[in-house]
Design a protein around this motif. Structure first.
Motif, PDB file in Angstrom:
ATOM      1  N   GLY A  91      46.260  27.491 -15.815  1.00 46.56           N
ATOM      2  CA  GLY A  91      46.892  26.410 -16.461  1.00 46.56           C
ATOM      3  C   GLY A  91      45.827  25.972 -17.560  1.00 46.56           C
ATOM      4  N   ALA A  92      46.145  25.728 -18.915  1.00 47.36           N
ATOM      5  CA  ALA A  92      45.275  25.279 -19.834  1.00 47.36           C
ATOM      6  C   ALA A  92      45.528  23.861 -20.241  1.00 47.36           C
ATOM      7  CB  ALA A  92      45.043  26.255 -20.998  1.00 47.36           C
ATOM      8  N   TYR A  93      44.628  22.937 -20.349  1.00 47.41           N
ATOM      9  CA  TYR A  93      45.002  21.570 -20.552  1.00 47.41           C
ATOM     10  C   TYR A  93      43.888  21.006 -21.619  1.00 47.41           C
ATOM     11  CZ  TYR A  93      48.002  21.943 -16.724  1.00 47.41           C
ATOM     12  OH  TYR A  93      48.943  22.340 -15.820  1.00 47.41           O
ATOM     13  N   ALA A  94      44.420  20.073 -22.634  1.00 43.77           N
ATOM     14  CA  ALA A  94      43.600  19.348 -23.291  1.00 43.77           C
ATOM     15  C   ALA A  94      43.027  18.467 -22.748  1.00 43.77           C
ATOM     16  CB  ALA A  94      44.183  18.966 -24.556  1.00 43.77           C
ATOM     17  N   PRO A  95      41.643  17.865 -22.631  1.00 44.18           N
ATOM     18  CA  PRO A  95      41.010  16.856 -21.816  1.00 44.18           C
ATOM     19  C   PRO A  95      42.144  15.479 -21.990  1.00 44.18           C
ATOM     20  CG  PRO A  95      39.355  17.858 -23.324  1.00 44.18           C
ATOM     21  CD  PRO A  95      40.843  18.337 -23.815  1.00 44.18           C
ATOM     22  N   GLY A  96      42.203  15.282 -20.695  1.00 44.11           N
ATOM     23  CA  GLY A  96      42.883  14.011 -20.617  1.00 44.11           C
ATOM     24  C   GLY A  96      44.526  13.980 -20.989  1.00 44.11           C
ATOM     25  N   ASP A  97      44.989  15.359 -20.949  1.00 43.21           N
ATOM     26  CA  ASP A  97      46.664  15.591 -21.082  1.00 43.21           C
ATOM     27  C   ASP A  97      47.198  16.250 -19.967  1.00 43.21           C
ATOM     28  OD1 ASP A  97      48.916  15.496 -22.626  1.00 43.21           O
ATOM     29  OD2 ASP A  97      48.035  16.879 -24.060  1.00 43.21           O
TER      30      ASP A  97
END
Length: 154
Positions: A91-97
């Motif tokens: 999984g790839a996530y934007a920081p804090g999202d």
């Protein structure tokens, strides 16, 4: 489905018609079914605890990995038993999202571990990036291993 309904109706008829003989058999069958269910739940819980004890870290390592496989994985088996098999998705996530930015389709990449990994041993590998939604750069994202599935030797 029809066979199941037929079995239940037959069992109910036998239980009503011959309760002295059908009740002990039914109780034994219920106890056996309960033991099997308990065993399955216990094994599932044990496997979940063992997967939680794996130290799995993903990072973007363009300097130390080839250009076609920039995602570096570091796996340490902190269990007391060897890891036999491991599969996961990234999984790839934007920081804090909390929104997964991997373009999840039926053909999304599914990753596999090293095969057998002894207790206390570590494994490191470079992997290809998953397909991201358009408009996102891998350099600005955090990568996480999700949907871990694995097995351990007893």
């Amino acid at each position: 489905m029809l066979i199941g309904v037929l079995l239940i109706v037959t069992w109910l008829i036998l239980l009503l018609r011959y309760p002295a003989k059908a009740l002990p058999v039914s109780l034994v069958a219920a106890v056996a079914l309960g033991l099997v269910a308990t065993l399955v739940i216990w094994q599932d819980h044990r496997e979940t605890r063992q997967l939680e004890r794996l130290d799995l870290r993903l990072s973007l390592a363009r300097q130390s990995c080839p250009a076609d496989r920039p995602l570096q994985i570091r796996l340490t088996n902190t269990n007391s038993v060897p890891l036999v098999e491991l599969r996961w998705q990234v999984g790839a996530y934007a920081p804090g999202d909390t929104v997964n930015l991997v373009d999840n389709t039926y053909t999304s990449a599914r990753y596999r571990g090293p095969g057998e990994l002894q207790a206390g041993a570590a494994w490191q590998e470079c992997l290809p990036l998953p397909t991201l939604r358009s408009g996102y750069r891998p350099d600005s994202l955090e990568f996480r291993a999700e949907h871990l599935q694995g097995s351990f030797s007893n």
